[in-house]
Design a protein around this motif. Sequence first.
Motif, PDB file in Angstrom:
ATOM      1  N   UNK A 156      -8.407  46.601  92.577  1.00 53.93           N
ATOM      2  CA  UNK A 156      -8.206  47.991  92.165  1.00 53.93           C
ATOM      3  C   UNK A 156      -7.459  48.079  90.839  1.00 53.93           C
ATOM      4  N   UNK A 157      -7.713  49.170  90.143  1.00 56.62           N
ATOM      5  CA  UNK A 157      -7.037  49.387  88.860  1.00 56.62           C
ATOM      6  C   UNK A 157      -5.549  49.600  89.098  1.00 56.62           C
ATOM      7  N   UNK A 158      -4.704  49.124  88.173  1.00 57.93           N
ATOM      8  CA  UNK A 158      -3.272  49.323  88.348  1.00 57.93           C
ATOM      9  C   UNK A 158      -2.935  50.816  88.294  1.00 57.93           C
ATOM     10  N   UNK A 159      -2.006  51.205  89.136  1.00 59.80           N
ATOM     11  CA  UNK A 159      -1.580  52.596  89.179  1.00 59.80           C
ATOM     12  C   UNK A 159      -0.520  52.837  88.106  1.00 59.80           C
ATOM     13  N   UNK A 160      -0.519  54.030  87.498  1.00 62.67           N
ATOM     14  CA  UNK A 160       0.508  54.319  86.517  1.00 62.67           C
ATOM     15  C   UNK A 160       1.874  54.420  87.188  1.00 62.67           C
ATOM     16  N   UNK A 161       2.896  54.163  86.414  1.00 65.00           N
ATOM     17  CA  UNK A 161       4.258  54.273  86.919  1.00 65.00           C
ATOM     18  C   UNK A 161       4.635  55.745  87.023  1.00 65.00           C
ATOM     19  N   UNK A 162       5.125  56.171  88.180  1.00 59.46           N
ATOM     20  CA  UNK A 162       5.546  57.570  88.283  1.00 59.46           C
ATOM     21  C   UNK A 162       6.637  57.892  87.258  1.00 59.46           C
ATOM     22  N   UNK A 163       6.549  59.082  86.735  1.00 57.99           N
ATOM     23  CA  UNK A 163       7.527  59.534  85.760  1.00 57.99           C
ATOM     24  C   UNK A 163       8.705  60.176  86.482  1.00 57.99           C
ATOM     25  N   UNK A 164       9.772  60.449  85.726  1.00 56.46           N
ATOM     26  CA  UNK A 164      10.904  61.169  86.302  1.00 56.46           C
ATOM     27  C   UNK A 164      10.433  62.525  86.831  1.00 56.46           C
ATOM     28  N   UNK A 173      -1.901  67.629  92.399  1.00 56.31           N
ATOM     29  CA  UNK A 173      -0.470  67.390  92.620  1.00 56.31           C
ATOM     30  C   UNK A 173      -0.194  65.892  92.667  1.00 56.31           C
ATOM     31  N   UNK A 174      -1.067  65.148  93.298  1.00 54.68           N
ATOM     32  CA  UNK A 174      -0.915  63.694  93.371  1.00 54.68           C
ATOM     33  C   UNK A 174      -0.876  63.082  91.975  1.00 54.68           C
ATOM     34  N   UNK A 175      -1.749  63.538  91.093  1.00 58.50           N
ATOM     35  CA  UNK A 175      -1.767  63.003  89.719  1.00 58.50           C
ATOM     36  C   UNK A 175      -0.476  63.322  88.985  1.00 58.50           C
ATOM     37  N   UNK A 176       0.083  64.500  89.217  1.00 61.18           N
ATOM     38  CA  UNK A 176       1.376  64.837  88.596  1.00 61.18           C
ATOM     39  C   UNK A 176       2.468  63.915  89.137  1.00 61.18           C
ATOM     40  N   UNK A 177       2.491  63.735  90.452  1.00 63.64           N
ATOM     41  CA  UNK A 177       3.543  62.927  91.082  1.00 63.64           C
ATOM     42  C   UNK A 177       3.450  61.456  90.686  1.00 63.64           C
ATOM     43  N   UNK A 178       2.244  60.958  90.486  1.00 56.20           N
ATOM     44  CA  UNK A 178       2.070  59.545  90.127  1.00 56.20           C
ATOM     45  C   UNK A 178       2.155  59.282  88.632  1.00 56.20           C
ATOM     46  N   UNK A 179       2.291  60.338  87.846  1.00 50.48           N
ATOM     47  CA  UNK A 179       2.410  60.174  86.408  1.00 50.48           C
ATOM     48  C   UNK A 179       1.084  59.983  85.701  1.00 50.48           C
ATOM     49  N   UNK A 180      -0.012  60.267  86.378  1.00 51.18           N
ATOM     50  CA  UNK A 180      -1.329  60.123  85.761  1.00 51.18           C
ATOM     51  C   UNK A 180      -1.610  61.266  84.784  1.00 51.18           C
ATOM     52  N   UNK A 181      -1.061  62.432  85.084  1.00 54.45           N
ATOM     53  CA  UNK A 181      -1.195  63.601  84.214  1.00 54.45           C
ATOM     54  C   UNK A 181       0.138  64.314  84.159  1.00 54.45           C
ATOM     55  N   UNK A 182       0.430  64.878  83.009  1.00 55.09           N
ATOM     56  CA  UNK A 182       1.654  65.664  82.863  1.00 55.09           C
ATOM     57  C   UNK A 182       1.257  67.142  82.818  1.00 55.09           C
ATOM     58  N   UNK A 183       1.861  67.943  83.705  1.00 56.02           N
ATOM     59  CA  UNK A 183       1.527  69.369  83.680  1.00 56.02           C
ATOM     60  C   UNK A 183       2.029  70.021  82.401  1.00 56.02           C
ATOM     61  N   UNK A 184       1.312  71.056  81.954  1.00 55.02           N
ATOM     62  CA  UNK A 184       1.780  71.791  80.786  1.00 55.02           C
ATOM     63  C   UNK A 184       2.997  72.637  81.181  1.00 55.02           C
ATOM     64  N   UNK A 185       3.654  73.213  80.188  1.00 50.14           N
ATOM     65  CA  UNK A 185       4.893  73.947  80.432  1.00 50.14           C
ATOM     66  C   UNK A 185       4.684  75.118  81.385  1.00 50.14           C
ATOM     67  N   UNK A 186       3.590  75.824  81.245  1.00 47.02           N
ATOM     68  CA  UNK A 186       3.305  76.961  82.139  1.00 47.02           C
ATOM     69  C   UNK A 186       3.200  76.481  83.589  1.00 47.02           C
ATOM     70  N   UNK A 187       2.564  75.349  83.799  1.00 49.82           N
ATOM     71  CA  UNK A 187       2.418  74.794  85.152  1.00 49.82           C
ATOM     72  C   UNK A 187       3.764  74.332  85.686  1.00 49.82           C
ATOM     73  N   UNK A 188       4.568  73.698  84.841  1.00 48.90           N
ATOM     74  CA  UNK A 188       5.905  73.269  85.263  1.00 48.90           C
ATOM     75  C   UNK A 188       6.728  74.486  85.684  1.00 48.90           C
ATOM     76  N   UNK A 189       6.645  75.553  84.923  1.00 50.77           N
ATOM     77  CA  UNK A 189       7.391  76.769  85.259  1.00 50.77           C
ATOM     78  C   UNK A 189       6.921  77.354  86.588  1.00 50.77           C
TER      79      UNK A 189
END
Length: 115
Positions: A2-10, A46-62
């Motif tokens: 399997x492909x390596x998973x990205x490191x979760x971000x803070x 949500x899984x992609x945000x939590x795993x650091x695969x995608x970063x939500x935009x500011x509106x989504x973070x808010x």
Amino acid sequence: MPAPQPTPTALGHRLRAARVAKGWTQAQLGEMLMGVDDSNTTAPRISRYERGMHKPDLETIEKLAELLELPAAYFLAASDVVAEAILVLSQLNPKRQKEALQLLRKLSDRNDSSE
């Protein structure tokens, strides 16, 4: 293999901890965020945000912060110490926030003069 998973971000770690603290699944949070009742779409987002695969935009973070009843700055803080300070300050009433800020400024002034 399997492909390596990205490191979760803070942000990802904080988002997951806040979601789990609410007792929500990724699908539940995603449905509230997107206003769509489709766990096939919402949970992976949500899984992609939590795993650091995608970063939500500011509106989504808010929007996530609003749903999770946390300040958006908590998710964006550069360090865990600053993130925790943001949480503590956000839980104080405005008068106590000002008092805490004054104490932080005094600590900062002492640090500058001792160097």
